[in-house]
Design an enzyme around this catalytic site. Structure first.
Site, short mmCIF file in Angstrom:
data_model
loop_
_atom_site.label_atom_id
_atom_site.label_comp_id
_atom_site.label_asym_id
_atom_site.label_seq_id
_atom_site.Cartn_x
_atom_site.Cartn_y
_atom_site.Cartn_z
N ASP A 12 0.81 -1.21 0.00
CA ASP A 12 0.00 0.00 0.00
C ASP A 12 0.85 1.27 0.00
O ASP A 12 2.03 1.25 0.40
CB ASP A 12 -0.92 0.02 1.23
CG ASP A 12 -1.89 -1.14 1.23
OD1 ASP A 12 -2.29 -1.59 0.14
OD2 ASP A 12 -2.26 -1.60 2.34
N LYS A 13 0.25 2.35 -0.42
CA LYS A 13 0.94 3.64 -0.49
C LYS A 13 1.66 3.98 0.82
O LYS A 13 2.83 4.37 0.82
CB LYS A 13 -0.07 4.75 -0.82
CG LYS A 13 0.50 6.16 -0.72
CD LYS A 13 -0.60 7.20 -0.84
CE LYS A 13 -0.05 8.60 -0.59
NZ LYS A 13 -1.12 9.64 -0.60
#
Length: 302
Positions: A137-138
């Site tokens: 994820d970011k």
């Protein structure tokens, strides 16, 4: 420019797709099957199926389709490249960097940086696409494997599918976990209440996470987590499910939490068998500075 191959079957035996992989060792079986499906492989001037049994004297012609350039801008974004050879790149992704271009993130992603610094990336399914084999994820930091060609991509993806790769994460979670270790075996799928979220779904995809307590604080626990599967948001959803959501998680955690830039989750260890040599490689990335600083503060206040 497209490339053409011509072969005449002599002693080779078996399925067409299997024989072509033997004749073209740098191509993957799925790649060859895609060629056959698209009519790019002719046997005696006629298209056929992957399971066609080759015969002595068969004339095989392959017209490899021209790769279509990906419309992604190469950007000079600094990258922490931990390892690189002709097949594989291992990157230590910082928190806040999106992996793939998507709606709202057309530029400034890890892929944009890879297009500039690495250039050679896998071209699965006939399109020059970024060679990301798995994502994080970011706001998750840490190690990612990247394939520089289709051969490496398929080999690495198979290891993920067969659960033979090693992925260890470090996370800071809310609450004090009383037991030292555990396993969460709960299927995941898209939430029916919020399509942007994942949730525990009875008929979802199998998901298994193993955790081990590293350190306990007054209101938090530091844990090590090993993934058997790699579902979207797996660690974040699983830890919330057992009552210990990740600190800083803007989607699955409580609103009042530690100061930071998202969930305290770091992909610390990555291990896999090299797609060409077969050697098992293991890499480790230190915790980001903010993560370490937060732990230091928690130690002072417990």
């Amino acid at each position: 420019m497209s490339q053409a191959y011509q072969f005449t079957i002599e002693n080779e035996k078996g399925r067409l797709d299997k024989v072509l992989v033997e004749l073209l060792p740098d191509k993957t079986r799925s790649h060859v099957q895609q060629w056959i499906k698209e009519g790019d492989v002719l046997v005696n001037n006629a298209s056929t199926k992957p399971n066609y049994q080759v015969q002595p004297g068969d004339a095989i012609t392959i017209t490899e389709p021209e790769l279509v350039p990906l419309d992604v801008q190469a950007e000079n974004i600094p990258l922490d490249i931990v390892y690189e050879d002709k097949d594989v790149v291992v990157v230590n992704k910082p928190q806040g960097l999106v992996v793939h271009p998507s709606a709202g993130h057309q530029t400034g992603t890890l892929v944009n940086a890879l297009m500039y610094q690495v250039k050679d990336l896998s071209g699965i399914n006939g399109t020059i696409r970024p060679g990301i084999v798995h994502r994080i994820d970011k706001d998750t930091s840490g190690l990612l494997m990247v394939a520089k060609n289709d051969f490496a991509h398929e080999k690495l993806a198979t290891q993920l599918k067969d659960r033979t790769s090693l992925r260890e994460y470090i996370a800071l979670v809310h609450g004090v976990i009383p037991h030292d270790k555990g396993t969460i075996d709960a299927p995941l799928g898209r939430s029916k209440a919020d399509r942007k979220k994942q949730d525990i779904i009875q008929d979802g995809r199998p998901a298994v996470t193993h955790f081990r307590v590293l350190e306990r604080f007054k209101d938090f626990t530091l844990v090590s987590l090993k993934l058997e599967t790699g579902r979207t948001h797996q660690i974040r959803v699983h830890m919330k499910y057992i009552g210990y959501p990740l600190a800083g998680d803007p989607i699955y955690g409580p609103r009042k939490t530690l100061a930071g830039n998202g969930q305290f989750l770091h992909a610390k260890v990555l291990g896999f068998k090299h797609p060409r040599t077969g050697e098992f490689l293991t890499f480790e990335a230190p915790l980001p500075a903010l993560f370490e600083e937060t732990l230091a503060e928690l130690r002072e206040n417990r």
